[in-house]
Design a protein around this motif. Sequence first.
Motif, PDB file in Angstrom:
ATOM      1  N   GLU A 190       0.807  -1.221   0.000  1.00 27.75           N
ATOM      2  CA  GLU A 190       0.000   0.000   0.000  1.00 27.75           C
ATOM      3  C   GLU A 190       0.844   1.278   0.000  1.00 27.75           C
ATOM      4  O   GLU A 190       0.290   2.379   0.051  1.00 27.75           O
ATOM      5  CB  GLU A 190      -0.931   0.009   1.223  1.00 27.75           C
ATOM      6  N   LEU A 191       2.146   1.143  -0.062  1.00 31.30           N
ATOM      7  CA  LEU A 191       3.003   2.330  -0.034  1.00 31.30           C
ATOM      8  C   LEU A 191       3.226   2.876  -1.455  1.00 31.30           C
ATOM      9  O   LEU A 191       3.233   2.113  -2.427  1.00 31.30           O
ATOM     10  CB  LEU A 191       4.357   1.992   0.592  1.00 31.30           C
ATOM     11  N   PRO A 192       3.432   4.188  -1.601  1.00 32.58           N
ATOM     12  CA  PRO A 192       3.713   4.790  -2.916  1.00 32.58           C
ATOM     13  C   PRO A 192       5.171   4.562  -3.313  1.00 32.58           C
ATOM     14  O   PRO A 192       6.029   5.419  -3.140  1.00 32.58           O
ATOM     15  CB  PRO A 192       3.422   6.277  -2.687  1.00 32.58           C
ATOM     16  N   LEU A 193       5.438   3.398  -3.855  1.00 26.12           N
ATOM     17  CA  LEU A 193       6.818   3.022  -4.147  1.00 26.12           C
ATOM     18  C   LEU A 193       7.304   3.632  -5.458  1.00 26.12           C
ATOM     19  O   LEU A 193       6.546   3.778  -6.424  1.00 26.12           O
ATOM     20  CB  LEU A 193       6.939   1.504  -4.214  1.00 26.12           C
ATOM     21  N   ILE A 194       8.579   3.941  -5.483  1.00 25.82           N
ATOM     22  CA  ILE A 194       9.245   4.431  -6.693  1.00 25.82           C
ATOM     23  C   ILE A 194      10.371   3.459  -7.006  1.00 25.82           C
ATOM     24  O   ILE A 194      11.193   3.146  -6.136  1.00 25.82           O
ATOM     25  CB  ILE A 194       9.816   5.849  -6.499  1.00 25.82           C
ATOM     26  N   SER A 195      10.414   2.972  -8.222  1.00 26.58           N
ATOM     27  CA  SER A 195      11.432   1.987  -8.589  1.00 26.58           C
ATOM     28  C   SER A 195      12.061   2.354  -9.925  1.00 26.58           C
ATOM     29  O   SER A 195      11.671   3.326 -10.580  1.00 26.58           O
ATOM     30  CB  SER A 195      10.813   0.591  -8.693  1.00 26.58           C
ATOM     31  N   MET A 196      13.050   1.554 -10.306  1.00 24.13           N
ATOM     32  CA  MET A 196      13.619   1.662 -11.651  1.00 24.13           C
ATOM     33  C   MET A 196      12.581   1.156 -12.659  1.00 24.13           C
ATOM     34  O   MET A 196      11.561   0.580 -12.295  1.00 24.13           O
ATOM     35  CB  MET A 196      14.902   0.849 -11.746  1.00 24.13           C
ATOM     36  N   THR A 197      12.860   1.376 -13.945  1.00 22.68           N
ATOM     37  CA  THR A 197      11.913   0.978 -14.994  1.00 22.68           C
ATOM     38  C   THR A 197      11.900  -0.541 -15.183  1.00 22.68           C
ATOM     39  O   THR A 197      12.757  -1.265 -14.664  1.00 22.68           O
ATOM     40  CB  THR A 197      12.274   1.647 -16.325  1.00 22.68           C
ATOM     41  N   ASP A 198      10.925  -1.008 -15.972  1.00 24.37           N
ATOM     42  CA  ASP A 198      10.761  -2.446 -16.192  1.00 24.37           C
ATOM     43  C   ASP A 198      11.987  -3.096 -16.825  1.00 24.37           C
ATOM     44  O   ASP A 198      12.220  -4.295 -16.664  1.00 24.37           O
ATOM     45  CB  ASP A 198       9.538  -2.709 -17.081  1.00 24.37           C
ATOM     46  N   SER A 199      12.767  -2.319 -17.573  1.00 26.61           N
ATOM     47  CA  SER A 199      13.934  -2.893 -18.256  1.00 26.61           C
ATOM     48  C   SER A 199      15.112  -3.114 -17.315  1.00 26.61           C
ATOM     49  O   SER A 199      16.094  -3.755 -17.688  1.00 26.61           O
ATOM     50  CB  SER A 199      14.383  -1.971 -19.397  1.00 26.61           C
ATOM     51  N   SER A 200      15.028  -2.594 -16.101  1.00 27.09           N
ATOM     52  CA  SER A 200      16.149  -2.705 -15.164  1.00 27.09           C
ATOM     53  C   SER A 200      16.149  -4.058 -14.458  1.00 27.09           C
ATOM     54  O   SER A 200      15.109  -4.685 -14.270  1.00 27.09           O
ATOM     55  CB  SER A 200      16.072  -1.588 -14.117  1.00 27.09           C
ATOM     56  N   THR A 201      17.336  -4.474 -14.046  1.00 27.89           N
ATOM     57  CA  THR A 201      17.426  -5.722 -13.284  1.00 27.89           C
ATOM     58  C   THR A 201      16.824  -5.560 -11.892  1.00 27.89           C
ATOM     59  O   THR A 201      16.283  -6.514 -11.330  1.00 27.89           O
ATOM     60  CB  THR A 201      18.891  -6.175 -13.156  1.00 27.89           C
ATOM     61  N   ALA A 202      16.887  -4.347 -11.323  1.00 27.19           N
ATOM     62  CA  ALA A 202      16.292  -4.113 -10.004  1.00 27.19           C
ATOM     63  C   ALA A 202      14.791  -4.383 -10.050  1.00 27.19           C
ATOM     64  O   ALA A 202      14.231  -5.013  -9.144  1.00 27.19           O
ATOM     65  CB  ALA A 202      16.566  -2.681  -9.561  1.00 27.19           C
ATOM     66  N   MET A 203      14.136  -3.913 -11.102  1.00 33.24           N
ATOM     67  CA  MET A 203      12.698  -4.146 -11.236  1.00 33.24           C
ATOM     68  C   MET A 203      12.409  -5.633 -11.409  1.00 33.24           C
ATOM     69  O   MET A 203      11.431  -6.175 -10.870  1.00 33.24           O
ATOM     70  CB  MET A 203      12.164  -3.355 -12.432  1.00 33.24           C
ATOM     71  N   ARG A 204      13.273  -6.325 -12.113  1.00 36.42           N
ATOM     72  CA  ARG A 204      13.066  -7.761 -12.329  1.00 36.42           C
ATOM     73  C   ARG A 204      13.175  -8.532 -11.014  1.00 36.42           C
ATOM     74  O   ARG A 204      12.432  -9.470 -10.766  1.00 36.42           O
ATOM     75  CB  ARG A 204      14.069  -8.272 -13.365  1.00 36.42           C
ATOM     76  N   TYR A 205      14.117  -8.135 -10.169  1.00 35.60           N
ATOM     77  CA  TYR A 205      14.244  -8.790  -8.861  1.00 35.60           C
ATOM     78  C   TYR A 205      12.995  -8.576  -8.018  1.00 35.60           C
ATOM     79  O   TYR A 205      12.478  -9.518  -7.404  1.00 35.60           O
ATOM     80  CB  TYR A 205      15.463  -8.245  -8.111  1.00 35.60           C
ATOM     81  N   MET A 206      12.513  -7.327  -7.976  1.00 32.32           N
ATOM     82  CA  MET A 206      11.334  -7.046  -7.171  1.00 32.32           C
ATOM     83  C   MET A 206      10.096  -7.738  -7.745  1.00 32.32           C
ATOM     84  O   MET A 206       9.272  -8.292  -6.990  1.00 32.32           O
ATOM     85  CB  MET A 206      11.098  -5.534  -7.100  1.00 32.32           C
ATOM     86  N   SER A 207       9.944  -7.711  -9.043  1.00 33.19           N
ATOM     87  CA  SER A 207       8.785  -8.362  -9.665  1.00 33.19           C
ATOM     88  C   SER A 207       8.779  -9.853  -9.370  1.00 33.19           C
ATOM     89  O   SER A 207       7.729 -10.438  -9.066  1.00 33.19           O
ATOM     90  CB  SER A 207       8.806  -8.122 -11.177  1.00 33.19           C
ATOM     91  N   ALA A 208       9.967 -10.473  -9.435  1.00 32.67           N
ATOM     92  CA  ALA A 208      10.064 -11.903  -9.160  1.00 32.67           C
ATOM     93  C   ALA A 208       9.710 -12.207  -7.702  1.00 32.67           C
ATOM     94  O   ALA A 208       9.042 -13.204  -7.404  1.00 32.67           O
ATOM     95  CB  ALA A 208      11.470 -12.400  -9.471  1.00 32.67           C
ATOM     96  N   ALA A 209      10.145 -11.332  -6.776  1.00 27.93           N
ATOM     97  CA  ALA A 209       9.857 -11.542  -5.351  1.00 27.93           C
ATOM     98  C   ALA A 209       8.356 -11.495  -5.082  1.00 27.93           C
ATOM     99  O   ALA A 209       7.822 -12.310  -4.320  1.00 27.93           O
ATOM    100  CB  ALA A 209      10.579 -10.491  -4.520  1.00 27.93           C
ATOM    101  N   TYR A 210       7.668 -10.550  -5.705  1.00 26.50           N
ATOM    102  CA  TYR A 210       6.218 -10.458  -5.511  1.00 26.50           C
ATOM    103  C   TYR A 210       5.476 -11.545  -6.270  1.00 26.50           C
ATOM    104  O   TYR A 210       4.437 -12.034  -5.812  1.00 26.50           O
ATOM    105  CB  TYR A 210       5.721  -9.077  -5.918  1.00 26.50           C
ATOM    106  N   LEU A 211       5.992 -11.928  -7.418  1.00 23.97           N
ATOM    107  CA  LEU A 211       5.351 -12.985  -8.195  1.00 23.97           C
ATOM    108  C   LEU A 211       5.293 -14.280  -7.396  1.00 23.97           C
ATOM    109  O   LEU A 211       4.326 -15.050  -7.492  1.00 23.97           O
ATOM    110  CB  LEU A 211       6.101 -13.195  -9.517  1.00 23.97           C
ATOM    111  N   GLN A 212       6.320 -14.538  -6.589  1.00 21.37           N
ATOM    112  CA  GLN A 212       6.327 -15.733  -5.744  1.00 21.37           C
ATOM    113  C   GLN A 212       5.199 -15.698  -4.715  1.00 21.37           C
ATOM    114  O   GLN A 212       4.798 -16.734  -4.186  1.00 21.37           O
ATOM    115  CB  GLN A 212       7.679 -15.869  -5.037  1.00 21.37           C
TER     116      GLN A 212
END
Length: 318
Positions: A190-212
């Motif tokens: 529920e927090l207003p998070l700011i991240s790198m774009t979808d093409s970044s590896t940082a976004m891929r790590y976070m997306s994978a963590a939530y996908l689990q």
Amino acid sequence: MNVSPRQLRMFLALTASLNFSRTAEQFFVTQPSLSKAIRDLEEELGLRLFERSTRSVKLTESGERLAGLARGVIGEFDAGLERLRTSAERASKQVAIASLPSLANVLLPAACSALEARYGDPRITIHDCSNAASIERLIDGQVDFSIASVAPSHPDVRYEEILRDRFVLLSSARWHARVAERMRLDDLVELPLISMTDSSTAMRYMSAAYLQRGIEFRPKMQFDQVGTIAGFVKQGLGIAVLPYLGTTPLLTLRGLRVSEIVDGPVRSVGIVTRRAGTSTAIAQQAMQEVRTVAGALIARQAEWVLPPSARRTRPRSP
């Protein structure tokens, strides 16, 4: 025509001394060996170069003409060798590295400083670019090695993990009441998070963590540059979620606080090299300096920066 530079050097030395014995000593050969070398040169050119008698040695007219030509040939030959030597010396002090900007910022300044201390005036080229671009530059032969935050699956490269860094939250005073020092992934939804774009590896790590967890990671804002994220976080427009090493340029900003994500992803950071070929001495030294800096970070920032996993080579991207 089979005329060697050594033959021409012997010929020129003999034109200067007009003495077979002294010239032979100069080249550390016997007098008969020198005589044979000159005779072979005459036969190869079809010219008589010296008039010999028991008491004197004189240049013929053909010999005088050849002496002028030989000086030019040997001069050009020596100049070419010097250019090759200089070029080889220059190449031996050149190294090119590709890296994510956030990793280049923390790993390469100290490593390059050590290289300069060791090599005097090396030519160091740094390409700060995306993870994918850094690997492409390596495969294309534009760089000696890359520093990446994801183990590439490309068969032509090798990945050596040198450290791992944890993902953290970076918030301004506006959000400190809602962002504790220790947070869980579920607390971030529920927090207003700011991240790198979808093409970044940082976004891929976070997306994978939530996908689990069966959740889609949907930040409020996304940017390509960490500096842009810093401006929005400082203004209180959101909370950054980044790998710790990505936040280090921002930690000097007043009023920002780092919070731990206790169950967050951990980013792998490693050196990528080509499987084929051998790295130059300076490239090998550069990689060793990067490992040294990584080790210092692990020792100094043990809370956020972790040592390599037991399995140092990771086969695929997350």
